[in-house]
Design an enzyme around this catalytic site. Structure first.
Site, PDB file in Angstrom:
ATOM      1  N   ASP A   7      93.135   3.150  70.697  1.00 47.51           N
ATOM      2  CA  ASP A   7      94.721   2.856  70.836  1.00 47.51           C
ATOM      3  C   ASP A   7      95.626   2.409  71.103  1.00 47.51           C
ATOM      4  O   ASP A   7      97.141   2.964  71.533  1.00 47.51           O
ATOM      5  CB  ASP A   7      94.666   2.766  72.699  1.00 47.51           C
ATOM      6  CG  ASP A   7      93.243   3.893  73.437  1.00 47.51           C
ATOM      7  OD1 ASP A   7      93.252   4.889  73.223  1.00 47.51           O
ATOM      8  OD2 ASP A   7      92.519   3.400  74.934  1.00 47.51           O
ATOM      9  N   ASP A 407     121.065   4.840  38.987  1.00 47.17           N
ATOM     10  CA  ASP A 407     120.942   5.548  37.433  1.00 47.17           C
ATOM     11  C   ASP A 407     121.913   6.691  37.626  1.00 47.17           C
ATOM     12  O   ASP A 407     122.296   7.387  38.299  1.00 47.17           O
ATOM     13  CB  ASP A 407     119.439   5.669  36.688  1.00 47.17           C
ATOM     14  CG  ASP A 407     119.614   7.286  36.090  1.00 47.17           C
ATOM     15  OD1 ASP A 407     120.504   6.546  34.574  1.00 47.17           O
ATOM     16  OD2 ASP A 407     118.679   8.102  36.011  1.00 47.17           O
ATOM     17  N   THR A 409     121.990   9.816  35.192  1.00 53.03           N
ATOM     18  CA  THR A 409     121.943  11.045  34.967  1.00 53.03           C
ATOM     19  C   THR A 409     120.544  11.435  35.982  1.00 53.03           C
ATOM     20  O   THR A 409     119.254  10.592  35.641  1.00 53.03           O
ATOM     21  CB  THR A 409     121.451  11.174  33.398  1.00 53.03           C
ATOM     22  OG1 THR A 409     122.326  10.404  32.756  1.00 53.03           O
ATOM     23  CG2 THR A 409     120.670  12.652  33.014  1.00 53.03           C
TER      24      THR A 409
END
Length: 734
Positions: A7, A407, A409
């Site tokens: 629970d 990054d 590209t």
């Protein structure tokens, strides 16, 4: 093993503590959300699977499924992931705990009714109700104590109820047992809601598929039985049964179950599609590329399960705290019960009553639940919005970052370069230059080559035949076209292999200043430059907005790229971001390490070329979460490949941690208040149980509030929901 009856997060600790005491058992991992247990049992052990199941059942939990590889020692070895739990249709009153509450309620009601007619014997009737109600909890308390958890909530409640009987407070003792049972039931219902999200994910893949045989015949089979290279039919309105590639037909597909993008996307022969996507209008034949256990949704479900089983640092701290907290409270209760009567001659009955009430109030359930409930909600809402986070540790750390390295590209840009301009030198025109460049590039798979070929085809230019094609890695592609030995290469290589005049150099410089990558077409034999092809990888539509949102949240953004300085500067200027250019993967790694010396750093990349930097950063975030490498490399993946989702991710982390702090402060403050009122005799056992049950319920409800999280338009959260478009397959860095 599949477990039943957990629970709250404290159940995990009880099971783990018990298993740790069993001989030859190691690597115990209990996942509260998926209700699964994984463990390693040493080969040759005298402990059997049945012994483990018996112990778990003795703690009051059920074992509904167990999987292992058979061996002479009956050792448990995980053979395959336990399947996702089936959706349970049981209502609360149909569950074991629900029936217990109804039975206790009936018993309590009967006791009150009988007491009205036989008041002299009312105490005995309530005492019978207490005994009947407390037996299951007392039995569980004994089992837990014997298995290494003597200070459980069941122990505290049983001691308080039996103690109340001893001092003649049978009616209150009965109320304590009844209210505690209600609290257990409420926790069970709340746990079911927390698990609903992952069950819904697992149910997105259809149960059946239409399999096509070699003669075109159709038959319905279980989706789980599909194998790689099977051919399936997907009709309009059907869900795609497996990850695969379209081999016949075209249609629009609703990919929102995987990418979150609500607009259907056009798909045709050769396109890859995801299991769980909905076919809108066309008939498709799809070749299966991944089995049911390995499709995109299954991998996401598995990663979410792993994430929810890993504990955040805050959760680990609170668990350690509770190990000392509960015995300390029992010691304080013992002092309160004994010192006033012994030192001041106070009434034993009064102080015993107050000590028992203090035990109930000090129950650590709400405190222990405060962190995992919020973490589970944060992970669930993140997954629903395309933010796949690998565990509480990552979720907690993301909100602390104050610098993010991107990054370029495929992350800040689309990763799909397009031809923007063609320049010709000498007697040839632009169309001829484009045709020759496309011919040379026709054998290459590089993104720039594909862009040049695609542009030539789009404008209807006939591409000449090329022969003797070769490539010089990172420099140029070579081929013989129409009797000429031609090459397409970078300006740096062209300057070495051909003659670049002032006119050509000036043109290259101008194009690069505009953010273009320049490919130079030249005759290798004559060392003559014939023309230039300019390509630009356009920034994502939401890149500038995403960087601005991070800046508003006090986070510094830096773009790292292997591209040339002029192109990097042009793109960075348009996005309003710092930049570093002409970097190799090792350079990116070094820069991330430098940033870590002064900041908590996240790295955002495509998960392929940036793996070292992603792994080194405090948090690695992959754009393009649909790819295997991206998901496996990073701590989090943005399934919709939107830059704004980085800000959403940070905002979700901060909202989750704020929720945890609210829960902890509330739980401690409420308990502190009632501890004081109990010692002063203002509140008693009834209020004690209500305070504990109420605190647990409120902490759970507050955690569930995170499910309404929408995004990050402001530092305070509650952003407008920016649900990104489907992500492209990451391309190679230039």
């Amino acid at each position: 093993m599949r477990l039943d009856g957990m629970d709250c997060a404290s159940c995990v600790g009880k099971i783990e503590a018990a298993l740790a005491r069993i001989r030859d058992v190691s690597d115990v991992r209990v996942n509260f959300t998926t209700e699964t247990l994984e463990l390693t049992l040493a080969a040759g052990s005298i402990t059997r699977v049945g012994d483990i199941e018996k112990m778990i059942k003795g703690l009051g939990f059920g074992v509904s499924d167990a999987r292992q590889l058979s061996s002479p020692s009956d050792a448990v070895v995980e053979a395959e992931p336990v399947p996702a739990p089936a959706m349970r249709d049981q209502r609360w009153w149909q569950t074991r705990k629900g029936r217990h509450v109804l039975g206790l309620g009936l018993l309590m009601g009967s006791a009150y009714a009988i007491a009205q007619f036989i008041p002299l014997h009312a105490e005995w009737i309530f005492a019978a109700a207490v005994v009947a109600g407390v037996i299951p909890f007392a039995r569980k308390a004994v089992a837990l104590a014997m298995s290494g958890s003597p200070f459980s909530i069941e122990t505290l409640m049983s001691v308080a109820a039996i103690g109340a009987l001893v001092i003649g407070e049978a009616e209150e003792a009965a109320a304590v047992v009844f209210l505690f049972a209600i609290g257990e039931l409420l926790e069970s219902v709340a746990a079911g809601r927390a698990r609903a999200g992952i069950k819904a994910l697992a149910s997105l893949v259809p149960k059946t598929a239409v399999l096509l045989d070699a003669n075109g015949g159709q038959r319905s089979v279980a989706a789980t039985s599909l194998r790689v290279n099977d051919l399936v039919l997907v009709r309009p309105g059907d869900r795609v049964p497996a990850d695969g590639q379209i081999v016949h037909g075209n249609s629009s597909l609703d990919e929102s179950p995987v990418t979150g993008e609500s607009m259907p996307r056009a798909r045709a022969k050769g396109d890859s599609i995801f299991a769980g996507s909905i076919n809108v209008d066309g008939v498709l034949q799809v070749r299966v590329e991944k089995t049911a256990a390995d499709n995109t949704i299954s991998r996401i479900v598995h990663l979410v399960e792993q994430a929810q089983s890993s504990k955040a640092p805050t959760a680990r701290f609170i668990e350690k705290f509770s190990r000392y907290y509960t015995p300390a409270v029992m010691l304080i209760a013992a002092v309160i019960i004994t010192i006033p009567p012994l030192a001041m001659g106070a009434d034993w009955s009064t102080w015993l009553y107050r000590g028992l009430a203090l035990l109930l109030i000090a129950c650590p359930c709400a405190l222990v639940l405060s962190t995992p409930a919020a973490i589970a909600s944060g992970l669930a809402v993140g997954t629903r919005r395309g933010l796949l986070i690998k565990g509480g540790n990552a979720l907690e750390t993301i909100g602390k970052v104050n610098a993010i390295a991107f990054d370029k590209t495929g992350t800040l840009t689309e990763g799909k370069p397009r031809v923007t301009e063609v320049l010709a030198f000498g007697k040839r025109d632009e169309h001829k230059i484009l045709a020759l460049a496309a011919a040379v590039e026709s054998g290459s798979n590089h993104p720039l080559a594909k862009a040049i070929l695609g542009h030539a085809e789009a404008v209807g230019i006939a591409i000449p035949q090329a022969s003797d094609a070769t490539a010089t890695a990172g420099k140029a592609v070579h081929a013989r076209v129409g009797g000429l030995r031609l090459a397409v290469g970078s300006p740096i290589h062209a300057a070495q292999a051909a003659t670049l005049g002032a006119l050509e150099r000036k043109a290259i410089e101008k194009l690069e200043e505009g953010g273009n990558t320049v490919a130079v077409l030249f005759n290798e034999q004559a060392r003559e430059v014939l023309g230039l092809v300019a390509l630009r990888d356009e920034p994502r539509r939401d890149a500038r907005e995403g960087v601005a949102q991070l800046k508003a949240m006090g986070i510094r953004s830096v773009m790292l790229t292997g591209d040339n300085r002029r192109t990097a500067q042009a793109i960075a200027k348009g996005l309003g971001i710092e930049w570093k250019a002409e970097l190799l993967p090792q350079d990116k790694l070094n820069l991330v390490n430098e940033m870590k010396q002064t900041s908590k750093v996240a790295m955002v990349g495509d998960g392929i070329n940036d793996a070292p930097a992603l792994a080194t950063a405090d948090v690695g975030i992959a754009m393009g979460g649909g790819t295997d490498v991206a998901i496996e490399t990073a701590d989090a993946a943005l399934l919709k490949s939107r830059v704004t989702d980085v800000a959403h991710l940070v905002a979700l982390s901060r909202a989750t941690m704020a929720n945890i702090h609210q829960n902890v402060v509330f739980a401690l403050a409420l308990k502190s208040l009632f501890l004081v009122t109990t010692v002063l005799g203002i509140t008693g056992l009834w209020i004690a149980v209500l305070a504990d049950t109420g605190a647990t319920a409120i902490v759970t409800l507050n955690a569930l509030r995170l499910l309404r999280f929408k995004g990050a338009e402001s530092v305070d959260g509650d952003l407008a929901e920016g649900l990104p478009a489907r992500l492209p397959v990451p391309a190679e860095s230039h």
